[in-house]
Design a protein around this motif. Structure first.
Motif, PDB file in Angstrom:
ATOM      1  N   VAL A 198      -7.824 -13.269 -13.855  1.00  0.00           N
ATOM      2  CA  VAL A 198      -7.795 -11.903 -14.558  1.00  0.00           C
ATOM      3  C   VAL A 198      -8.598 -10.913 -14.059  1.00  0.00           C
ATOM      4  CG1 VAL A 198      -8.341 -11.404 -16.875  1.00  0.00           C
ATOM      5  CG2 VAL A 198      -7.105 -13.505 -16.756  1.00  0.00           C
ATOM      6  N   PHE A 199      -9.835 -11.336 -13.781  1.00  0.00           N
ATOM      7  CA  PHE A 199     -10.822 -10.369 -13.333  1.00  0.00           C
ATOM      8  C   PHE A 199     -10.389  -9.570 -12.063  1.00  0.00           C
ATOM      9  CE2 PHE A 199     -14.409  -8.939 -10.422  1.00  0.00           C
ATOM     10  CZ  PHE A 199     -15.160  -8.219 -11.329  1.00  0.00           C
ATOM     11  N   PHE A 200      -9.852 -10.347 -10.995  1.00  0.00           N
ATOM     12  CA  PHE A 200      -9.459  -9.717  -9.824  1.00  0.00           C
ATOM     13  C   PHE A 200      -8.050  -9.012 -10.220  1.00  0.00           C
ATOM     14  CE2 PHE A 200     -12.337 -12.943  -7.836  1.00  0.00           C
ATOM     15  CZ  PHE A 200     -13.072 -12.095  -7.319  1.00  0.00           C
ATOM     16  N   THR A 201      -7.311  -9.150 -10.967  1.00  0.00           N
ATOM     17  CA  THR A 201      -6.068  -8.362 -11.183  1.00  0.00           C
ATOM     18  C   THR A 201      -6.474  -7.224 -11.966  1.00  0.00           C
ATOM     19  OG1 THR A 201      -4.832 -10.550 -11.566  1.00  0.00           O
ATOM     20  CG2 THR A 201      -3.876  -8.693 -12.325  1.00  0.00           C
ATOM     21  N   ALA A 202      -7.357  -7.453 -12.818  1.00  0.00           N
ATOM     22  CA  ALA A 202      -8.020  -6.139 -13.526  1.00  0.00           C
ATOM     23  C   ALA A 202      -8.723  -5.014 -12.414  1.00  0.00           C
ATOM     24  CB  ALA A 202      -8.843  -6.255 -14.504  1.00  0.00           C
ATOM     25  N   LEU A 203      -9.247  -5.816 -11.555  1.00  0.00           N
ATOM     26  CA  LEU A 203     -10.012  -4.808 -10.484  1.00  0.00           C
ATOM     27  C   LEU A 203      -9.315  -4.140  -9.388  1.00  0.00           C
ATOM     28  CD1 LEU A 203     -12.953  -4.453  -9.835  1.00  0.00           C
ATOM     29  CD2 LEU A 203     -12.820  -6.322  -7.815  1.00  0.00           C
ATOM     30  N   SER A 204      -7.750  -4.854  -9.221  1.00  0.00           N
ATOM     31  CA  SER A 204      -6.740  -4.218  -8.553  1.00  0.00           C
ATOM     32  C   SER A 204      -6.080  -3.287  -9.277  1.00  0.00           C
ATOM     33  CB  SER A 204      -5.569  -5.240  -8.041  1.00  0.00           C
ATOM     34  OG  SER A 204      -4.796  -5.662  -9.117  1.00  0.00           O
ATOM     35  N   GLY A 205      -6.076  -3.184 -10.724  1.00  0.00           N
ATOM     36  CA  GLY A 205      -5.472  -1.960 -11.315  1.00  0.00           C
ATOM     37  C   GLY A 205      -6.644  -0.825 -11.156  1.00  0.00           C
ATOM     38  N   ALA A 206      -7.659  -0.840 -10.635  1.00  0.00           N
ATOM     39  CA  ALA A 206      -8.560   0.374 -10.404  1.00  0.00           C
ATOM     40  C   ALA A 206      -8.001   0.932  -9.312  1.00  0.00           C
ATOM     41  CB  ALA A 206     -10.113   0.072 -10.384  1.00  0.00           C
ATOM     42  N   PHE A 207      -7.544   0.230  -8.226  1.00  0.00           N
ATOM     43  CA  PHE A 207      -7.110   0.899  -7.170  1.00  0.00           C
ATOM     44  C   PHE A 207      -5.636   1.610  -7.632  1.00  0.00           C
ATOM     45  CE2 PHE A 207     -10.113  -2.065  -5.270  1.00  0.00           C
ATOM     46  CZ  PHE A 207     -10.578  -1.220  -4.012  1.00  0.00           C
ATOM     47  N   VAL A 208      -4.939   0.986  -8.528  1.00  0.00           N
ATOM     48  CA  VAL A 208      -3.706   1.673  -8.787  1.00  0.00           C
ATOM     49  C   VAL A 208      -4.123   2.807  -9.340  1.00  0.00           C
ATOM     50  CG1 VAL A 208      -1.789   1.329 -10.273  1.00  0.00           C
ATOM     51  CG2 VAL A 208      -2.449  -0.791  -9.153  1.00  0.00           C
ATOM     52  N   ALA A 209      -4.947   3.054 -10.351  1.00  0.00           N
ATOM     53  CA  ALA A 209      -5.165   3.910 -11.169  1.00  0.00           C
ATOM     54  C   ALA A 209      -5.893   4.972  -9.869  1.00  0.00           C
ATOM     55  CB  ALA A 209      -6.235   3.814 -12.035  1.00  0.00           C
ATOM     56  N   GLY A 210      -6.780   4.525  -9.066  1.00  0.00           N
ATOM     57  CA  GLY A 210      -7.405   5.596  -8.124  1.00  0.00           C
ATOM     58  C   GLY A 210      -6.357   6.466  -7.254  1.00  0.00           C
ATOM     59  N   LEU A 211      -5.214   5.632  -6.953  1.00  0.00           N
ATOM     60  CA  LEU A 211      -4.117   6.316  -5.967  1.00  0.00           C
ATOM     61  C   LEU A 211      -3.095   6.777  -6.686  1.00  0.00           C
ATOM     62  CD1 LEU A 211      -4.547   3.699  -3.066  1.00  0.00           C
ATOM     63  CD2 LEU A 211      -5.305   5.890  -2.967  1.00  0.00           C
ATOM     64  N   ASP A 212      -2.957   6.725  -8.293  1.00  0.00           N
ATOM     65  CA  ASP A 212      -1.857   7.276  -8.981  1.00  0.00           C
ATOM     66  C   ASP A 212      -0.608   6.459  -8.408  1.00  0.00           C
ATOM     67  OD1 ASP A 212      -3.257   9.135 -10.425  1.00  0.00           O
ATOM     68  OD2 ASP A 212      -2.880  10.692  -8.956  1.00  0.00           O
ATOM     69  N   ALA A 213      -0.829   5.166  -8.060  1.00  0.00           N
ATOM     70  CA  ALA A 213       0.136   4.294  -7.653  1.00  0.00           C
ATOM     71  C   ALA A 213       1.358   3.784  -8.586  1.00  0.00           C
ATOM     72  CB  ALA A 213      -0.553   2.966  -6.931  1.00  0.00           C
ATOM     73  N   GLY A 214       1.055   4.039  -9.847  1.00  0.00           N
ATOM     74  CA  GLY A 214       1.981   3.925 -11.159  1.00  0.00           C
ATOM     75  C   GLY A 214       2.993   4.744 -11.195  1.00  0.00           C
ATOM     76  N   LEU A 215       2.761   5.671 -10.106  1.00  0.00           N
ATOM     77  CA  LEU A 215       3.878   6.803 -10.531  1.00  0.00           C
ATOM     78  C   LEU A 215       4.685   6.762  -9.408  1.00  0.00           C
ATOM     79  CD1 LEU A 215       1.025   9.995 -11.072  1.00  0.00           C
ATOM     80  CD2 LEU A 215       2.710   8.475 -12.788  1.00  0.00           C
ATOM     81  N   ILE A 216       4.794   5.783  -8.594  1.00  0.00           N
ATOM     82  CA  ILE A 216       5.938   5.395  -7.769  1.00  0.00           C
ATOM     83  C   ILE A 216       6.582   4.094  -7.844  1.00  0.00           C
ATOM     84  CG2 ILE A 216       4.774   6.907  -5.692  1.00  0.00           C
ATOM     85  CD1 ILE A 216       3.814   4.380  -4.590  1.00  0.00           C
ATOM     86  N   TYR A 217       7.898   3.855  -7.523  1.00  0.00           N
ATOM     87  CA  TYR A 217       8.587   2.898  -7.691  1.00  0.00           C
ATOM     88  C   TYR A 217       8.459   2.598  -9.110  1.00  0.00           C
ATOM     89  CZ  TYR A 217       8.711   2.555  -2.740  1.00  0.00           C
ATOM     90  OH  TYR A 217       8.925   2.717  -1.282  1.00  0.00           O
TER      91      TYR A 217
END
Length: 319
Positions: A177-196
């Motif tokens: 759970v912790f590492f999945t949440a941490l990976s979400g910070a990279f998603v937010a930092g790169l706006d990766a949720g706005l693709i695919y």
């Protein structure tokens, strides 16, 4: 990145029109204005400035709310040696979190954005570090609070080996759970949720074609938005699988009484968090949903910590 300066004890809030204009002029010297917000008005600037100011002052208030009672209880002799070590460690972590916050913001103010296509943003590495610090600090506080307010229950009698294996599974779930949440910070930092913005496939493919577009290959895992989103999906799915397995196995194991409730809560929140994440992706990351998804990760981590805390007294007897 509306506040381009940082002072340990807090920045002075602008009061007059001249002070606001001076603050706005400072903001205009940095990349976010030059490349992204050239059309922003003074009133719009005030809104984002107040948001950042509130975040910073809330952080300082947390530090004061912690330090003042801690100093009082210490002076009264309420802390044993172990608790004194915790108090010092927690205080140091609060200070480090504040410094990390400015170090993160500073990365968005650096002169490293030159093309109009560049998007001024903070470093995803520093954002992940800032979030990780916050989660670690929160986890330590929660564990300590549970020690005092909701002590773990003991199991009476001979403890089966399967119970010890379940304890390891619970800790593995918490780590996932912790590492999945941490990976979400990279998603937010790169706006990766706005693709695919599709699920379960990414543009009709299970593995997108540009997943290893950067060189060297390792850069993709932290700098390629496609890879970062893919990793977050995989981690989320794997973590949900782990949570579901943990819940099903908990029904057939001898556990402390409250551990059954904790396992059920983790499972329910795990499925809710994944559903929230998918909804956030499919709707192109609206801020309220994104914030709810991030909050959900903290709730899920809290429940996983509760579960492992309930298993705290499950220990093998010395031979």
């Amino acid at each position: 990145m509306s506040m381009v300066t940082w002072k340990l004890l807090g920045e002075k809030m602008p009061r007059t029109d001249a002070e606001w204009r001076e603050e706005f002029d400072r903001y205009q010297q940095f990349p976010e204005f030059k490349l992204k917000n050239q059309d922003i008005t003074l009133q719009e600037f005030k809104l984002i400035w107040y948001m950042e100011y509130g975040h910073r002052m809330w952080g300082r208030a947390i530090g004061a709310f912690y330090a003042i009672p801690a100093a009082y209880f210490w002076s009264k002799g309420y802390f044993n040696k172990a608790m004194k070590m915790r108090v010092l460690a927690f205080g140091a972590l609060i200070g480090a979190q504040g410094l990390m916050g400015w170090y993160m913001v500073k990365s968005g103010l650096e002169d490293r954005f030159h093309q109009e296509s560049d998007v001024p943003r903070v470093s995803q590495y520093r954002l992940a570090s800032h979030l990780g610090f916050a989660f670690v600090l929160y986890s330590l506080f929660l564990w300590s609070a549970l020690d005092k307010l909701l002590p773990a229950q003991k199991l009476i009698g001979q403890i089966p080996a399967a119970t010890f294996r379940f304890k390891r599974w619970a800790h593995a779930t918490k780590a996932a759970v912790f590492f999945t949440a941490l990976s979400g910070a990279f998603v937010a930092g790169l706006d990766a949720g706005l693709i695919y913005n599709s699920f379960p496939k990414m543009a009709d493919r299970w593995i997108p074609s540009d997943i290893l577009a950067l060189s060297p290959t390792l850069r993709n895992f932290t700098e390629n938005p496609t890879t970062v989103q893919f990793d977050h999906r995989v981690l989320g799915t794997a973590t949900l699988t782990l949570i579901t397995g943990m819940f099903l196995i908990s029904r057939r194991r001898m556990l402390p009484p409250r551990a059954y409730k904790a396992a059920t809560a983790v499972a329910a929140m795990g499925w809710m968090q994944v559903a929230l994440g998918i909804t956030t992706l499919l709707t192109y990351v609206p801020v309220p949903l994104a914030a709810s998804h991030q909050s959900g990760s903290l709730i899920l981590l809290s429940l996983a910590i509760w579960l492992t805390h309930e298993m705290k007294l499950v220990k093998r007897l010395p031979k």
